[in-house]
Motif scaffolding. Structure first.
Motif, PDB file in Angstrom:
ATOM      1  N   PHE A  15       0.828  -1.149  -0.079  1.00  0.00           N
ATOM      2  CA  PHE A  15       0.080   0.104   0.009  1.00  0.00           C
ATOM      3  C   PHE A  15       1.117   1.449  -0.062  1.00  0.00           C
ATOM      4  CE2 PHE A  15      -1.973   3.579   2.277  1.00  0.00           C
ATOM      5  CZ  PHE A  15      -3.278   3.594   1.694  1.00  0.00           C
ATOM      6  N   ILE A  16       0.501   2.147  -0.890  1.00  0.00           N
ATOM      7  CA  ILE A  16       1.377   3.445  -1.037  1.00  0.00           C
ATOM      8  C   ILE A  16       0.744   4.583  -0.347  1.00  0.00           C
ATOM      9  CG2 ILE A  16       2.623   4.736  -2.761  1.00  0.00           C
ATOM     10  CD1 ILE A  16       2.582   2.417  -4.684  1.00  0.00           C
ATOM     11  N   GLN A  17       1.410   5.317   0.225  1.00  0.00           N
ATOM     12  CA  GLN A  17       0.872   6.502   0.889  1.00  0.00           C
ATOM     13  C   GLN A  17       0.537   7.538  -0.253  1.00  0.00           C
ATOM     14  OE1 GLN A  17       3.403   8.534   3.991  1.00  0.00           O
ATOM     15  NE2 GLN A  17       2.661  10.454   3.154  1.00  0.00           N
ATOM     16  N   LYS A  18      -0.923   8.006   0.137  1.00  0.00           N
ATOM     17  CA  LYS A  18      -1.620   8.724  -1.158  1.00  0.00           C
ATOM     18  C   LYS A  18      -0.872  10.191  -1.581  1.00  0.00           C
ATOM     19  CE  LYS A  18      -4.651   5.655  -1.452  1.00  0.00           C
ATOM     20  NZ  LYS A  18      -4.757   4.529  -2.801  1.00  0.00           N
ATOM     21  N   ASP A  19      -0.347  10.876  -0.579  1.00  0.00           N
ATOM     22  CA  ASP A  19       0.321  11.946  -0.850  1.00  0.00           C
ATOM     23  C   ASP A  19       1.735  11.867  -1.389  1.00  0.00           C
ATOM     24  OD1 ASP A  19       1.454  11.172   1.512  1.00  0.00           O
ATOM     25  OD2 ASP A  19       1.228  13.204   2.525  1.00  0.00           O
ATOM     26  N   ILE A  20       2.059  10.794  -1.650  1.00  0.00           N
ATOM     27  CA  ILE A  20       3.566  10.863  -2.213  1.00  0.00           C
ATOM     28  C   ILE A  20       3.412  11.344  -3.641  1.00  0.00           C
ATOM     29  CG2 ILE A  20       5.307   8.971  -3.169  1.00  0.00           C
ATOM     30  CD1 ILE A  20       4.718   7.719  -0.549  1.00  0.00           C
ATOM     31  N   PRO A  21       4.113  11.903  -4.185  1.00  0.00           N
ATOM     32  CA  PRO A  21       4.240  12.559  -5.783  1.00  0.00           C
ATOM     33  C   PRO A  21       3.813  11.280  -6.588  1.00  0.00           C
ATOM     34  CG  PRO A  21       5.930  13.634  -4.502  1.00  0.00           C
ATOM     35  CD  PRO A  21       5.419  12.595  -3.542  1.00  0.00           C
ATOM     36  N   GLN A  22       3.040  11.773  -7.563  1.00  0.00           N
ATOM     37  CA  GLN A  22       2.511  10.879  -8.320  1.00  0.00           C
ATOM     38  C   GLN A  22       3.741   9.948  -9.443  1.00  0.00           C
ATOM     39  OE1 GLN A  22      -0.526   9.440  -8.958  1.00  0.00           O
ATOM     40  NE2 GLN A  22      -1.225  10.913  -7.162  1.00  0.00           N
ATOM     41  N   GLU A  23       4.599  10.813  -9.807  1.00  0.00           N
ATOM     42  CA  GLU A  23       5.823  10.217 -10.632  1.00  0.00           C
ATOM     43  C   GLU A  23       6.300   9.172  -9.887  1.00  0.00           C
ATOM     44  OE1 GLU A  23       6.892  14.162  -9.048  1.00  0.00           O
ATOM     45  OE2 GLU A  23       5.172  13.483 -10.231  1.00  0.00           O
ATOM     46  N   ILE A  24       6.537   9.431  -8.434  1.00  0.00           N
ATOM     47  CA  ILE A  24       7.156   8.316  -7.747  1.00  0.00           C
ATOM     48  C   ILE A  24       6.372   7.203  -7.491  1.00  0.00           C
ATOM     49  CG2 ILE A  24       8.173   8.045  -5.283  1.00  0.00           C
ATOM     50  CD1 ILE A  24       8.908  10.776  -5.242  1.00  0.00           C
ATOM     51  N   GLN A  25       4.955   7.473  -7.236  1.00  0.00           N
ATOM     52  CA  GLN A  25       4.088   6.237  -7.183  1.00  0.00           C
ATOM     53  C   GLN A  25       4.005   5.620  -8.515  1.00  0.00           C
ATOM     54  OE1 GLN A  25       0.054   6.746  -5.229  1.00  0.00           O
ATOM     55  NE2 GLN A  25       0.887   8.787  -4.389  1.00  0.00           N
ATOM     56  N   ALA A  26       4.260   6.080  -9.734  1.00  0.00           N
ATOM     57  CA  ALA A  26       4.087   5.248 -10.562  1.00  0.00           C
ATOM     58  C   ALA A  26       5.379   4.571 -10.721  1.00  0.00           C
ATOM     59  CB  ALA A  26       4.028   6.286 -11.939  1.00  0.00           C
ATOM     60  N   GLU A  27       6.445   5.039 -10.547  1.00  0.00           N
ATOM     61  CA  GLU A  27       7.811   4.357 -10.690  1.00  0.00           C
ATOM     62  C   GLU A  27       7.641   2.985  -9.819  1.00  0.00           C
ATOM     63  OE1 GLU A  27      12.582   5.160 -10.326  1.00  0.00           O
ATOM     64  OE2 GLU A  27      11.002   6.935 -10.207  1.00  0.00           O
ATOM     65  N   VAL A  28       7.240   3.335  -8.721  1.00  0.00           N
ATOM     66  CA  VAL A  28       7.465   2.371  -7.652  1.00  0.00           C
ATOM     67  C   VAL A  28       6.471   1.331  -7.882  1.00  0.00           C
ATOM     68  CG1 VAL A  28       6.657   1.849  -4.926  1.00  0.00           C
ATOM     69  CG2 VAL A  28       7.915   3.870  -5.523  1.00  0.00           C
TER      70      VAL A  28
END
Length: 504
Positions: A15-28
């Motif tokens: 589960f990824i924290q929601k307020d992390i930048p979207q580009e980081i979330q996409a890479e993760v």
């Protein structure tokens, strides 16, 4: 098998924290999918919650979802995914205690900033919290090669739930897959344990002890048999094979054995002393040391009057003592012979025909450079005065304590009185070279043997034309021509003489 799959082949949930930048979330998300994992939209019952450390949302997620009932739910930074990819394995969450991250403090003794950053990231990826202070931390990491490390060990060794470890400890724990603290070693506090039998004293032990005391303190009235040092010296002899028996007991035990059985042991010591009969204070006994050497006394030199009024130094008491201890042959003068005879050796050592005497020729008189006296009517008086003055100065040099100074209106010191007496005895003796306008003026250069040629010319002009030396010198200093000076003062004298004739 992919990294993010369990033993049953099931994908591990994230589960990824929601307020992390979207580009980081996409890479993760892309990395998780490539390694066999799955990203959930809700916090999973078992899996990993990827957070951004130090944010408010990360703190909220921990408060809401970090509960003891879900021990398989781990909170890790979002960089955990990349770290697993680099290591090629799923990093275990080992730095966890009772469901909570182990709080660690990285001490400043680890000076390298890069090492501190890498150490902090490694702790977070393995479930720990490296941001705690030294007081709140459970583990303090420091450089073991510094004095700070030893200080921390001594400071916190009494706290059971606090550990001081080397910065290499983190790597060792990760490699072993579990937290293993550096074990403590029991240190014997000393003394005999309860129920443990002590080494019993035997008759031979007492016999050896009596011989030792009889050798060191044969007579009890001198004291010292119950002191500490006597028995400490006994145990210091353990390296000697003859005294190997002393290791059976400590020096305190030997001392207590004598104190508690002094009456019985003193009787045995007295028997040993009666057999050996050592002298009181014999070399090697306890408390007796070598007497320090006597230091030679410094004796001031004495002086005796010389026949011509001077003072010469006589032999000191130290030299007289040496002459008494080591006899020196007395020289015997032979009339008409430039030398002396010395007695040598004993009666059997005499040279044939000399009757125990040996001839030593007289040494030539020492050469002393004498300055050539300057011409003048008072050379004899000057030599006498200089000789007496030198004798007085030698006497004063022999006794440096006589050098005093005059304070206020007090009478002059002794050395000044002696110098004044010399001047009173020789009133006609010349002093320093006179200078200034009051200097005696002569008719020739013989009156000014020590003056420069220009100074002699100035004096001659002053005398010839009856002016003061200062007046003549002042004019010479202005013009720098001696002939011009002579013409100037000749003309001035002629002018003055002419004025006197007109008035007459």
């Amino acid at each position: 098998m992919p990294i993010f799959q369990d033993n049953n082949g099931m994908a591990i949930k994230f589960f990824i924290q929601k307020d992390i930048p979207q580009e980081i979330q996409a890479e993760v998300c892309e990395t998780i999918a490539s390694l066999g994992g799955r990203v959930e939209s809700k916090v999973p019952r078992a899996g990993y919650v990827l957070v951004q450390p130090g944010t408010a949302e990360e703190e909220r997620l921990r408060l809401c979802w970090a509960i003891p009932e879900r021990p398989e739910r781990y909170f890790v930074p979002y960089t955990y995914v990349e770290a697993c990819k680099i290591h090629g394995m799923l990093l275990k969450q080992i730095f966890v205690h009772e469901g909570q991250p182990i709080r660690m403090h990285i001490d400043s003794s680890i000076a390298n900033v890069n090492v501190r950053a890498a150490l902090s990231a490694r702790i977070m990826h393995s479930g720990g919290d490296p941001t705690a202070s030294a007081q709140c931390a459970r583990v303090i990491l420091a450089d073991p090669n510094t004095e700070v490390f030893q200080h921390l060990v001594k400071t916190y060794q009494g706290e059971p739930d606090k550990y001081v470890e080397s910065y290499l400890w983190v790597k060792k724990c990760i490699e072993k897959g579990q937290v293993i603290y550096t074990p403590v070693v029991y240190k014997n506090p000393g003394g005999r344990r309860p129920g443990e039998e002590r080494t019993q004293f035997t008759e031979q032990d007492e016999e050896n002890l009596c011989y030792w005391i009889a050798a060191k303190i044969p007579y009890k009235e001198t004291g010292g048999r119950t002191g500490n040092r006597l028995y400490q010296q006994l145990c210091e002899m353990a390296s000697d094979p003859e005294y190997a028996w002393v290791t059976r007991h400590t020096w305190q035990s030997w001392r207590e054995r004598y104190k508690k059985n002094a009456v019985r042991l003193d009787a045995r010591i007295a028997e040993i002393v009666n057999i050996k009969k050592p002298a009181h204070g014999e070399k090697g006994q306890y408390g007796w040391v070598r007497k320090p050497e006597d230091k030679p006394k410094r004796v001031r030199k004495k002086t005796r009057a010389h026949s011509n009024g001077g003072m010469i130094a006589g032999p000191s008491e130290v030299h007289q003592h040496e002459m008494e201890c080591f006899p020196v042959p007395v020289p015997v003068a032979i009339p008409g012979v430039a030398g002396v005879l010395h007695a040598v050796g004993g009666p059997n050592d005499a040279y044939p025909g000399m009757g125990g005497m040996i001839y030593t020729p007289a040494p030539p008189p020492p050469y002393h450079h004498q300055p050539i006296p300057m011409p003048g009517p008072s050379n004899v008086q000057l030599d006498a005065a200089v000789a007496r003055q030198n004798a007085v100065e030698e006497e004063m040099e022999d006794d440096e304590s006589d050098w005093q100074i005059r304070e206020g209106n007090a009478p002059p010191p002794a050395w000044a009185k002696r110098r004044l007496e010399v001047e009173d005895d020789q009133p006609d003796a010349p002093s320093k070279r006179p200078r200034g306008s009051n200097s005696p003026v002569g008719n020739g250069n013989e009156e000014y043997p020590r003056l420069h040629v220009l100074d002699r010319a100035v004096h001659e002009i002053a005398e010839d034309y009856r002016f003061t030396v200062d007046e003549v010198r002042e004019f010479y200093d202005k013009c720098g021509d001696i002939e011009r000076v002579r013409a100037k003062f000749r003309k001035m004298r002629e002018t003055l003489n002419a004025l006197q004739d007109e008035d007459a």
